[in-house]
Design a protein around this motif. Sequence first.
Motif, mmCIF file in Angstrom:
data_model
loop_
_atom_site.group_PDB
_atom_site.id
_atom_site.type_symbol
_atom_site.label_atom_id
_atom_site.label_comp_id
_atom_site.label_asym_id
_atom_site.label_seq_id
_atom_site.Cartn_x
_atom_site.Cartn_y
_atom_site.Cartn_z
ATOM 1 N N HIS A 97 0.864 -1.189 0.000
ATOM 2 C CA HIS A 97 0.000 0.000 0.000
ATOM 3 C C HIS A 97 0.902 1.241 0.000
ATOM 4 C CE1 HIS A 97 -2.808 3.004 1.607
ATOM 5 N NE2 HIS A 97 -3.758 2.240 1.080
ATOM 6 N N PRO A 98 0.446 2.372 -0.575
ATOM 7 C CA PRO A 98 1.284 3.587 -0.575
ATOM 8 C C PRO A 98 1.814 3.945 0.817
ATOM 9 C CG PRO A 98 -0.689 3.946 -1.910
ATOM 10 C CD PRO A 98 -0.787 2.557 -1.348
ATOM 11 N N ARG A 131 -5.232 15.990 1.379
ATOM 12 C CA ARG A 131 -3.872 16.507 1.563
ATOM 13 C C ARG A 131 -3.458 16.221 2.999
ATOM 14 N NH1 ARG A 131 -0.948 17.309 -2.355
ATOM 15 N NH2 ARG A 131 0.317 18.863 -1.294
ATOM 16 N N PHE A 132 -2.171 16.101 3.231
ATOM 17 C CA PHE A 132 -1.725 15.765 4.575
ATOM 18 C C PHE A 132 -0.753 16.829 5.056
ATOM 19 C CE2 PHE A 132 -2.035 12.031 1.766
ATOM 20 C CZ PHE A 132 -3.307 11.641 2.149
ATOM 21 N N ALA A 158 5.022 10.093 5.999
ATOM 22 C CA ALA A 158 3.629 10.563 5.906
ATOM 23 C C ALA A 158 3.516 11.745 4.954
ATOM 24 C CB ALA A 158 3.124 10.940 7.293
ATOM 25 N N LYS A 159 4.490 12.662 5.023
ATOM 26 C CA LYS A 159 4.466 13.834 4.125
ATOM 27 C C LYS A 159 4.527 13.403 2.673
ATOM 28 C CE LYS A 159 6.218 17.486 7.056
ATOM 29 N NZ LYS A 159 7.442 18.035 7.613
ATOM 30 N N SER A 160 5.320 12.346 2.423
ATOM 31 C CA SER A 160 5.503 11.906 1.031
ATOM 32 C C SER A 160 4.197 11.376 0.431
ATOM 33 C CB SER A 160 6.591 10.831 0.950
ATOM 34 O OG SER A 160 6.062 9.570 1.362
ATOM 35 N N LEU A 161 3.223 11.083 1.290
ATOM 36 C CA LEU A 161 1.947 10.571 0.776
ATOM 37 C C LEU A 161 1.235 11.620 -0.077
ATOM 38 C CD1 LEU A 161 0.679 8.710 3.967
ATOM 39 C CD2 LEU A 161 1.412 7.660 1.829
ATOM 40 N N ASN A 162 1.579 12.889 0.139
ATOM 41 C CA ASN A 162 0.991 13.956 -0.678
ATOM 42 C C ASN A 162 1.325 13.763 -2.151
ATOM 43 O OD1 ASN A 162 -0.409 15.778 1.127
ATOM 44 N ND2 ASN A 162 1.606 16.127 2.067
ATOM 45 N N ASN A 163 2.437 13.096 -2.426
ATOM 46 C CA ASN A 163 2.877 12.948 -3.829
ATOM 47 C C ASN A 163 2.655 11.540 -4.359
ATOM 48 O OD1 ASN A 163 3.869 15.560 -3.499
ATOM 49 N ND2 ASN A 163 5.752 14.744 -2.572
ATOM 50 N N ARG A 164 1.923 10.741 -3.640
ATOM 51 C CA ARG A 164 1.696 9.359 -4.101
ATOM 52 C C ARG A 164 0.271 9.194 -4.610
ATOM 53 N NH1 ARG A 164 6.009 5.785 -1.809
ATOM 54 N NH2 ARG A 164 7.285 7.278 -0.701
#
Length: 479
Positions: A97-98, A131-132, A158-164
Motif C-alpha cells: 500500500h502507498p 492533503r496531509f 507521511a508527508k511523502s503521501l501527498n505525492n503518491r
Amino acid sequence: MTSNTIKFVHEDRILEIKNPNPNETILNYVRTKLRKTGTKEGCAEGGCGACTIVLGELKNNNINYIAINSCIMFLPTLQGKQLILVEDLISKNGSLHPVQQAMVDYHGSQCGFCTPGFVMSLFSMFKNNSRFKANEIKDSISGNLCRCTGYQPIIKAAKSLNNRNKTDHFTKNKKNMISLLKKINNESIVIYKKDKKYFAPRYVQELKKILKKNINSHLLSGGTDLALTVTKERKDLNSVIYMNSIDELNYIKNGKKYIEVGATTPLIKFEDYIQKYYSDFTTILKRYGSPQIRNVATVAGNIATASPIGDTLPLLLSLDAKVVLKSIKKTKIIPLNNFFLGYRKTKLKKGQFIDSVRIPLFPKNIFKAYKVSKRFDDDISSVCASFNLEVQNKKIKNIRVAYGGMASIPKRAKYCEKILLNSLITEQNINKAKKALEQDFKPINDMRASGKYRMEVAKNLLQKCFLEIEQKKLIRINN
Ligand SMILES: Cc1cc2nc3c(=O)[nH]c(=O)nc-3n(C[C@H](O)[C@H](O)[C@H](O)COP(=O)(O)OP(=O)(O)OC[C@H]3O[C@@H](n4cnc5c(N)ncnc54)[C@H](O)[C@@H]3O)c2cc1C
Ligand code: FES
Ligand code: FES
C-alpha cells in the motif's frame, strides 16, 4: 431484527460469529482466531497504539475509516463494520500500500513492533483526507508510541503521501464494500453466553426496554474507560448494553440557546463542531487521548465516569452544561454542576442513561481552557482549567471557573468566582482570586503531580487567562 450472531466484513467476505464472548477484545480475536498476528499488543490499555486497526463504517452511502485501539474494543462491537488489518493493506498482486511503501522508502521502522500500528493510523489519515499537512500528520500518529525509530522518518514518510497515488485497492473496491456493508448493517444484537449477556440495540425505545429488564447492566459507549475493567483489572463485565449502535443518539443539534450533543456522538465529530463556538474546547480535545480514543469515546461516557481528571468536565462546568437523563418513562435535565456526588459517583440511577448534553451558548463571553499534563500528547491531565466570563468596561459581569485534577470531582471554584464577580480586572483582584483557590481546593499528591504543584498551576492558569485576555486587548489590566 434481532440476532445472536454478529456479522462483519473482512477480506471482502461477510464473517459471522454466533454468540461471541462479549468480553473478548477484537485484538485477541484477530491474533488468536483469525491468526493475523501483524496487529500487536503493547499496553492493553489504549495507550501505545501497537494494536491499531481500522474499521470501515457505513455512513450516508459512504465508508468512514476510523482507527481504533483493538485492545480495548470488544468483539461484538464489530457488528455491521468492515474490519481492516495491516495484512489487508497489501493488494492482491502483492504490492505494498502507498502508506507501507512510504514507510519503507523513508526508513520508518526499526524493531518494527510499533510499525503496524503506525501504518494503520496513517492509513486512516490517508483514506480520510486529500492533503496531509503537518498538523494532520502529527495528530494522526499522536496515539502511537515508537521507542526506536524516532518520529522524524515516520513524519517524512507521511508527508511523502501527498505525492503518491491516492487511489488504492480500497477505493477501487468501495462500491462492492458498500453493498456488503448494507447487507449486515441493520440488526440489533442480543447475546447470551454462559454467564454473560450483551445487547446492542439500534433504537432508544429498544434500549429503554432492555435497560428496564437488565437494570444492573453496564452501559458501554466507546469503552475507552469501561473496557479497561476487563483488560487491566482482569474483571468480567457480565451484562453489557452497547450504546454506540444507536444512530439516533449520534447527533449534534444547534438551537438558539444551546448546542445539544447526543450520547453516542464520538468526540472526534464534536471536536470539529465546537471549534466555531468555543475554540479552546477543540484545542483541549485535540490533546484528549488520541484519534483512536476520540473516534469512539463520547462526552456522555466522560461525564458518566465522573473522573476528577475527565477533560471535558471542567469545560462543560464552566459553560453551565446540563445533562439530559432518560429512563423508561421519564426525562430529567440536571445541571452538570449538581451531577457529581463524589469520587466517580454521580446522580445517575439504575435504569437511567445519559441521552444528551446541552451546552449553553454565551455569545458575549470569553471562553478559555487549559490542560497541563506530563506529556503533551495522549496523556491525562494533572490540572485542567476552564474560564467563561463576560467583561464590560473592564468589569466582570458574569464568570464561571472550573477545574479538573484539583479535588475528588471536577468542580467550580466558587470562592474564586465570588472574588471576581462584579470586580474590576486588576492585578490586585486577580491575586485575591488566586488566593481564594486555596479555599476552593485542597488538591492531593499522586503519581501525576503533588498537591502543591497542582495549586501553583491552578493559580498560574487563572493568571494566564487574564494575561491572554489583556494581550488581545479585550480588556486592560491596571496595576
Ligand atoms: C489511552 C487513553 C487515553 C485517554 N485520555 C483521556 C484524556 O485525555 N482525557 C480524558 O478526559 N479522558 C481520557 N481517557 C478516558 C476515556 O477515554 C474518557 O473518559 C471517555 O470520554 C469515556 O467515554 P467512552 O464513550 O469511551 O465511555 P465508556 O468507557 O464506554 O464508559 C465509561 C463510563 O460511562 C458509562 N456510560 C457510557 N455511556 C453512557 C451513557 N450514555 N449513559 C450513562 N452512562 C454511560 C459507562 O457505563 C461507564 O461507567 C483516556 C482513556 C484511554 C484508554
Ligand atoms: S496494545 Fe497499546 S494501545 Fe492497544
Ligand atoms: S520501530 Fe521499534 S518501537 Fe518503533
